[in-house]
Write a protein that holds these residues in place. Structure first.
Motif, mmCIF file in Angstrom:
data_model
loop_
_atom_site.group_PDB
_atom_site.id
_atom_site.type_symbol
_atom_site.label_atom_id
_atom_site.label_comp_id
_atom_site.label_asym_id
_atom_site.label_seq_id
_atom_site.Cartn_x
_atom_site.Cartn_y
_atom_site.Cartn_z
ATOM 1 N N VAL A 62 32.761 210.514 -16.688
ATOM 2 C CA VAL A 62 32.839 211.878 -17.215
ATOM 3 C C VAL A 62 32.779 211.803 -18.738
ATOM 4 O O VAL A 62 32.965 210.740 -19.340
ATOM 5 N N GLY A 63 32.531 212.935 -19.356
ATOM 6 C CA GLY A 63 32.576 212.993 -20.811
ATOM 7 C C GLY A 63 31.227 212.816 -21.469
ATOM 8 O O GLY A 63 30.179 212.721 -20.832
ATOM 9 N N THR A 64 31.291 212.749 -22.776
ATOM 10 C CA THR A 64 30.079 212.691 -23.579
ATOM 11 C C THR A 64 29.386 211.337 -23.481
ATOM 12 O O THR A 64 30.024 210.316 -23.197
ATOM 13 N N LEU A 65 28.104 211.341 -23.708
ATOM 14 C CA LEU A 65 27.322 210.108 -23.740
ATOM 15 C C LEU A 65 26.776 209.858 -25.138
ATOM 16 O O LEU A 65 26.635 208.716 -25.561
ATOM 17 N N TRP A 66 26.495 210.948 -25.855
ATOM 18 C CA TRP A 66 25.842 210.846 -27.160
ATOM 19 C C TRP A 66 26.837 210.880 -28.309
ATOM 20 O O TRP A 66 27.925 211.435 -28.186
ATOM 21 N N GLU A 67 26.411 210.337 -29.426
ATOM 22 C CA GLU A 67 27.205 210.339 -30.653
ATOM 23 C C GLU A 67 26.946 211.662 -31.393
ATOM 24 O O GLU A 67 26.175 211.731 -32.338
ATOM 25 N N GLY A 68 27.592 212.728 -30.929
ATOM 26 C CA GLY A 68 27.420 214.020 -31.574
ATOM 27 C C GLY A 68 25.994 214.511 -31.480
ATOM 28 O O GLY A 68 25.276 214.275 -30.512
ATOM 29 N N ARG A 69 25.545 215.204 -32.513
ATOM 30 C CA ARG A 69 24.202 215.768 -32.499
ATOM 31 C C ARG A 69 23.160 214.712 -32.865
ATOM 32 O O ARG A 69 23.471 213.713 -33.525
ATOM 33 N N PHE A 70 21.923 214.957 -32.450
ATOM 34 C CA PHE A 70 20.853 214.024 -32.804
ATOM 35 C C PHE A 70 20.543 214.154 -34.292
ATOM 36 O O PHE A 70 20.816 215.173 -34.931
ATOM 37 N N ARG A 71 19.981 213.115 -34.857
ATOM 38 C CA ARG A 71 19.614 213.099 -36.278
ATOM 39 C C ARG A 71 18.099 213.192 -36.390
ATOM 40 O O ARG A 71 17.371 212.626 -35.566
ATOM 41 N N ALA A 72 17.621 213.871 -37.422
ATOM 42 C CA ALA A 72 16.185 214.034 -37.577
ATOM 43 C C ALA A 72 15.834 214.418 -39.004
ATOM 44 O O ALA A 72 16.666 214.957 -39.740
ATOM 45 N N ALA A 73 14.586 214.141 -39.366
ATOM 46 C CA ALA A 73 14.081 214.525 -40.687
ATOM 47 C C ALA A 73 12.579 214.740 -40.609
ATOM 48 O O ALA A 73 11.879 214.015 -39.891
ATOM 49 N N PRO A 74 12.059 215.726 -41.350
ATOM 50 C CA PRO A 74 10.605 215.933 -41.406
ATOM 51 C C PRO A 74 9.934 214.830 -42.213
ATOM 52 O O PRO A 74 10.526 214.253 -43.131
ATOM 53 N N LEU A 75 8.674 214.566 -41.878
ATOM 54 C CA LEU A 75 7.893 213.545 -42.562
ATOM 55 C C LEU A 75 6.518 214.097 -42.905
ATOM 56 O O LEU A 75 5.965 214.909 -42.154
ATOM 57 N N GLU A 76 5.984 213.624 -44.003
ATOM 58 C CA GLU A 76 4.599 213.953 -44.327
ATOM 59 C C GLU A 76 3.698 213.071 -43.474
ATOM 60 O O GLU A 76 3.751 211.834 -43.571
ATOM 61 N N ALA A 77 2.873 213.696 -42.649
ATOM 62 C CA ALA A 77 2.055 212.931 -41.714
ATOM 63 C C ALA A 77 1.086 211.988 -42.416
ATOM 64 O O ALA A 77 0.908 210.842 -42.001
ATOM 65 N N GLU A 78 0.461 212.464 -43.485
ATOM 66 C CA GLU A 78 -0.557 211.663 -44.155
ATOM 67 C C GLU A 78 -0.006 210.329 -44.669
ATOM 68 O O GLU A 78 -0.722 209.323 -44.687
ATOM 69 N N SER A 79 1.238 210.316 -45.086
ATOM 70 C CA SER A 79 1.790 209.104 -45.691
ATOM 71 C C SER A 79 2.743 208.329 -44.787
ATOM 72 O O SER A 79 2.995 207.147 -45.042
ATOM 73 N N HIS A 80 3.275 208.957 -43.718
ATOM 74 C CA HIS A 80 4.324 208.290 -42.948
ATOM 75 C C HIS A 80 4.111 208.236 -41.439
ATOM 76 O O HIS A 80 4.866 207.554 -40.748
ATOM 77 N N LEU A 81 3.107 208.911 -40.922
ATOM 78 C CA LEU A 81 2.913 208.940 -39.478
ATOM 79 C C LEU A 81 2.805 207.545 -38.867
ATOM 80 O O LEU A 81 3.573 207.172 -37.977
ATOM 81 N N LEU A 82 1.848 206.757 -39.328
ATOM 82 C CA LEU A 82 1.601 205.455 -38.719
ATOM 83 C C LEU A 82 2.758 204.490 -38.952
ATOM 84 O O LEU A 82 3.091 203.685 -38.071
ATOM 85 N N ALA A 83 3.398 204.586 -40.120
ATOM 86 C CA ALA A 83 4.526 203.701 -40.412
ATOM 87 C C ALA A 83 5.690 203.962 -39.465
ATOM 88 O O ALA A 83 6.341 203.021 -38.985
ATOM 89 N N VAL A 84 5.973 205.233 -39.172
ATOM 90 C CA VAL A 84 7.086 205.550 -38.269
ATOM 91 C C VAL A 84 6.717 205.202 -36.833
ATOM 92 O O VAL A 84 7.551 204.686 -36.078
ATOM 93 N N MET A 85 5.478 205.474 -36.431
ATOM 94 C CA MET A 85 5.042 205.061 -35.097
ATOM 95 C C MET A 85 5.244 203.559 -34.912
ATOM 96 O O MET A 85 5.767 203.106 -33.881
ATOM 97 N N ARG A 86 4.825 202.796 -35.892
ATOM 98 C CA ARG A 86 4.957 201.334 -35.811
ATOM 99 C C ARG A 86 6.419 200.922 -35.763
ATOM 100 O O ARG A 86 6.805 200.063 -34.941
ATOM 101 N N SER A 87 7.232 201.503 -36.617
ATOM 102 C CA SER A 87 8.646 201.145 -36.652
ATOM 103 C C SER A 87 9.315 201.417 -35.312
ATOM 104 O O SER A 87 10.115 200.605 -34.815
ATOM 105 N N ILE A 88 8.979 202.547 -34.698
ATOM 106 C CA ILE A 88 9.544 202.898 -33.402
ATOM 107 C C ILE A 88 9.125 201.875 -32.343
ATOM 108 O O ILE A 88 9.950 201.372 -31.573
ATOM 109 N N GLU A 89 7.842 201.550 -32.304
ATOM 110 C CA GLU A 89 7.341 200.693 -31.238
ATOM 111 C C GLU A 89 7.654 199.216 -31.441
ATOM 112 O O GLU A 89 7.557 198.422 -30.499
ATOM 113 N N LEU A 90 8.068 198.837 -32.648
ATOM 114 C CA LEU A 90 8.491 197.461 -32.898
ATOM 115 C C LEU A 90 9.968 197.233 -32.574
ATOM 116 O O LEU A 90 10.430 196.090 -32.600
ATOM 117 N N ASN A 91 10.705 198.297 -32.258
ATOM 118 C CA ASN A 91 12.135 198.164 -31.983
ATOM 119 C C ASN A 91 12.454 197.106 -30.927
ATOM 120 O O ASN A 91 13.331 196.264 -31.153
#
Length: 234
Positions: A95-124
């Motif tokens: 019973v009870g919570t599973l998550w650490e409070g609310r999710f965290r998020a931030a906007p990104l400029e696609a032109e400069s950060h899209l591929l870098a964040v995709m890569r960082s996520i998939e390299l986890n």
């Protein structure tokens, strides 16, 4: 200090991180992982959020997503939480919570950060020692982007399509991106941005966000503002 409201904007790319409570596991086996991804797919479709990249790690979830509305991310994650946590608790007798409070998020400029964040996520998984090859990890979008399977959860963004004119060209380019890797400094910058809610992008990008939101877009300097002494008259 009051908590800043989350900055979520329709039509903009966002990097999301949702951690388990006290960094405890959010999945215990493959059945949990399947349930989580099925719930995410339904929630994203219902609330019109495009998922561009994802990874389910033992104690956290990473997403790269674009919502169609300002409240799309929140509605999607609320729906995911209600459905998945209920199923997880029932299955594991807890019973009870599973998550650490609310999710965290931030906007990104696609032109400069899209591929870098995709890569960082998939390299986890590789970085955590869960898989020697990112494409072999069954619980991320890497296999989709490498052409090993078609993932119905993933909506490829324009920046990924720009990697090549054919699927083969895009998959080869993506393999090279993953093999190039990322520095620890780059990885930490992307994680800090999402966890603290500060957008990443050019000065022009940040200015465009100021026109959409009155929320601060970067941390204020620490300490009290310096007092400017009046100059003495000549």
């Amino acid at each position: 200090m009051a908590r800043l409201p989350r900055l979520a904007l329709a039509g903009h790319l966002h990097h999301l991180i949702h951690r388990g409570h006290n960094l405890q596991p959010i999945v215990l086996d493959d059945e949990d992982r399947k349930t989580l991804l099925a719930a995410l797919q339904d929630s994203a479709a219902t609330h019109k959020v495009a998922i561009h990249a994802y990874v389910v790690m033992p104690n956290h979830l990473h997403l790269l997503a674009t919502p169609a509305s300002d409240d799309g991310l929140s509605r999607m994650m609320q729906a995911l939480g209600r459905r998945y946590v209920s199923a997880f608790n029932l299955r594991h007798g807890r019973v009870g919570t599973l998550w650490e409070g609310r999710f965290r998020a931030a906007p990104l400029e696609a032109e400069s950060h899209l591929l870098a964040v995709m890569r960082s996520i998939e390299l986890n998984p590789q970085r955590a020692g869960l898989s020697a090859d990112p494409g072999d990890y069954a619980w991320s979008s890497a296999a989709h982007h490498l052409g090993r399977r078609r993932d119905p959860l993933v909506s490829d963004p324009a920046g990924f399509w720009a990697l090549g004119n054919t699927p083969f060209e895009r998959e080869l380019a993506w393999r090279r991106w993953l093999e190039e890797g990322e520095s620890e400094l780059e990885r930490q910058k992307l994680v800090d941005s999402a966890l603290k809610g500060w957008p990443l992008g050019s000065a022009q990008f940040l200015q465009s966000l100021r026109e959409l939101s009155t929320r601060p877009l970067m941390p204020r300097p620490r300490g009290r503002p310096r007092k400017i002494k009046p100059s003495k008259a000549e």
